[in-house]
Design an enzyme around this catalytic site. Structure first.
Site, PDB file in Angstrom:
ATOM      1  N   THR A  36      -3.410  12.765   1.653  1.00  0.00           N
ATOM      2  CA  THR A  36      -2.713  11.712   2.407  1.00  0.00           C
ATOM      3  C   THR A  36      -1.946  10.817   1.446  1.00  0.00           C
ATOM      4  O   THR A  36      -1.747  11.193   0.273  1.00  0.00           O
ATOM      5  CB  THR A  36      -3.707  10.918   3.284  1.00  0.00           C
ATOM      6  N   ASN A  37      -1.490   9.675   1.891  1.00  0.00           N
ATOM      7  CA  ASN A  37      -0.731   8.766   1.016  1.00  0.00           C
ATOM      8  C   ASN A  37      -1.110   7.320   1.314  1.00  0.00           C
ATOM      9  O   ASN A  37      -1.973   7.061   2.143  1.00  0.00           O
ATOM     10  CB  ASN A  37       0.772   9.009   1.195  1.00  0.00           C
ATOM     11  N   ARG A  38      -0.441   6.411   0.648  1.00  0.00           N
ATOM     12  CA  ARG A  38      -0.860   4.999   0.710  1.00  0.00           C
ATOM     13  C   ARG A  38      -0.347   4.236   1.927  1.00  0.00           C
ATOM     14  O   ARG A  38      -0.558   3.037   2.027  1.00  0.00           O
ATOM     15  CB  ARG A  38      -0.322   4.267  -0.527  1.00  0.00           C
ATOM     16  N   SER A  39       0.350   4.882   2.813  1.00  0.00           N
ATOM     17  CA  SER A  39       0.929   4.145   3.939  1.00  0.00           C
ATOM     18  C   SER A  39      -0.166   3.474   4.787  1.00  0.00           C
ATOM     19  O   SER A  39      -1.160   4.095   5.136  1.00  0.00           O
ATOM     20  CB  SER A  39       1.737   5.097   4.813  1.00  0.00           C
ATOM     21  N   ALA A  52       4.909   7.842   7.095  1.00  0.00           N
ATOM     22  CA  ALA A  52       5.027   8.506   5.802  1.00  0.00           C
ATOM     23  C   ALA A  52       4.462   9.917   5.995  1.00  0.00           C
ATOM     24  O   ALA A  52       3.258  10.144   5.857  1.00  0.00           O
ATOM     25  CB  ALA A  52       4.252   7.738   4.749  1.00  0.00           C
TER      26      ALA A  52
END
Ligand code: CTP
Length: 411
Positions: free
Chosen positions: A210-213, A277
């Site tokens: 996943t990512n930091r969004s 994102a």
């Protein structure tokens, strides 16, 4: 400017144990900038003191039909006349029955009868009273007259048992009222689809990429569009943010799930804002069993490209002219040049170029610093709260939508 600056809200409080939650509702309206006039029934005053509301709203509380405060300059109907929305929370079965019959034997009844403003009811009562056919019939009649009903929740009731009848969360009630107040604003009657948050791409049953969004920017757009009257569908990856009330919420964990939800939602929509994102890659194979650790070797994970949702939406809907398509670009350099490339490459109407290197901007922050890049030019915004950025994005998108509607009308 605050989201409800100077909007005139009448809050009717009736006599149930949930009356104390109306204090929180009044407080939230005040924080949002609204002028709140509280009207209490006699029974409500057995649960909460008028002084509590008066201290919060800084306005006299209306408690009696015959002892109105002189400085208010109101007769028994003018409160309803000046209201932009009337909310009754909690609404007891008794009050609901009286309203359904058009009774005006107290200030609240006369206010509702004498208003042209939309009325929102948030019922709270014992589960059997709520289920009772007569209560349901009364609610049906009020709904048919245009009242908005905020369904009570299932949960622990005053008697200690579980059931449906608990007042909806104050935040959700306020959110729904914000949407109702939006009916007089520029996005009323329009359908808006917003994506938000980071996607999760599974590797095995317990792990994902996943990512930091945080989802904050997309949620702010959904809230701002709702506040301006749009019917909003928020398609969100997992986010720790509370779900906004007054919008249709759809959970989409992975890019593939998001694509599946976005495409049909765009059908007949006026605006798509892709603030999510979306992970560019996903695992080539998702293991059905948990991957075990390898003693000496590392693990090589093969990734494949995810579909570009915005690009696919542009291919399908671009030729139709609707929805207006808005994308985000997270950039660390050459902000405007890169955004222009994205505008042309993805064939969208507006790119919100996000300077992720600027202090207070980008992932996980409450504020954002962006440049709005579109065919007609570009607009650099100062560092602003995400809700304010959302408002500016909606201003530009509304302009593009109007031009498109005029163009269609001419054809
Ligand atoms: N987007 C999408 N589907 C993807 C990836 C991105 O719809 N699979 C959308 C995002 O929601 C966003 C925009 O496309 O609106 C971002 O475009 P992208 O080219 O992915 O931008 P960056 O991630 O900033 O790209 P790059 O890695 O090229 O800098």
């Amino acid at each position: 400017m605050l989201p409800l600056q100077d909007r005139r809200v009448v809050l009717g409080v009736t006599g149930g144990i949930a009356a104390y939650k109306a204090v929180e509702i009044a407080s939230q309206f005040v924080k949002l900038g609204a002028d709140v006039d509280v009207v209490m029934t006699a029974a409500a005053q057995q649960f909460v003191l008028p002084l509590t509301f008066q201290s919060l709203t800084k306005r006299p509380v209306v408690v009696d039909m015959f002892h109105l405060l002189a400085e208010m300059h109101i007769g028994h109907v003018s409160l309803g006349e000046r209201a932009e929305v009337v909310l009754i929370a909690p609404a007891t079965a008794n009050t609901i029955a009286k309203l359904a019959s058009g009774l005006a034997d107290d200030m609240l009844g006369s206010t509702v009868l004498a208003t042209r403003a939309p009325v929102v009811l948030a019922p709270a009562m014992n589960d059997l009273m709520y289920e009772n056919q007569v209560t349901q019939e009364n609610l049906g009649r009020l709904r048919a007259r245009g009242f908005t009903i905020v369904e009570p929740e299932y949960g622990r009731l005053a008697e200690g048992k579980m059931g449906k009848g608990r007042l909806a969360e104050p935040r959700v009630i306020v959110d729904i009222v914000r949407g109702v107040l939006g009916r007089t604003r520029d996005w009323a009657g329009k359908r808006v689809v917003v994506t938000a948050g980071g996607t999760q791409e599974p590797i095995d049953p317990v792990r994902y990429l996943t990512n930091r969004s945080s989802g904050r920017m997309g949620y702010a757009i959904a809230e701002a569009a709702r506040d301006r009257g749009a019917a909003v569908t928020l398609i969100s990856g997992l986010s720790s943010l509370p779900r906004p009330g007054g919008v249709e919420f759809v959970l989409a964990r992975s890019a593939a799930e998001m694509l599946e939800q976005v495409m049909p939602a765009c059908d007949g929509a006026d605006l798509l804002v892709m603030a999510a994102a979306v992970a560019d890659f996903r695992a080539a194979e998702v293991s059905t069993q948990k991957l075990k650790k390898f003693e000496e070797e590392g693990l090589v994970l093969r990734l494949v490209r995810n579909p570009d949702i915005l690009k696919l939406a542009a291919e399908r809907y671009g030729p139709l002219g609707l929805p207006v398509l808005v994308g985000f670009a997270a950039e660390s350099e050459n902000l405007v040049a890169n955004a222009r490339l994205k505008l042309a490459g993805k064939k969208v109407d507006l790119v919100v170029a996000n300077d992720i290197t600027a202090p207070g901007s980008g992932f996980g922050t409450e504020t954002n610093k962006v440049v709005l890049v579109h065919q007609g030019g570009e607009e650099e915004l100062p560092l602003l709260p995400k809700y304010d950025v959302a408002m500016r994005v909606l201003d530009v998108a509304r302009q593009i939508l109007s031009e498109r509607e005029q163009g269609r009308a001419r054809r």
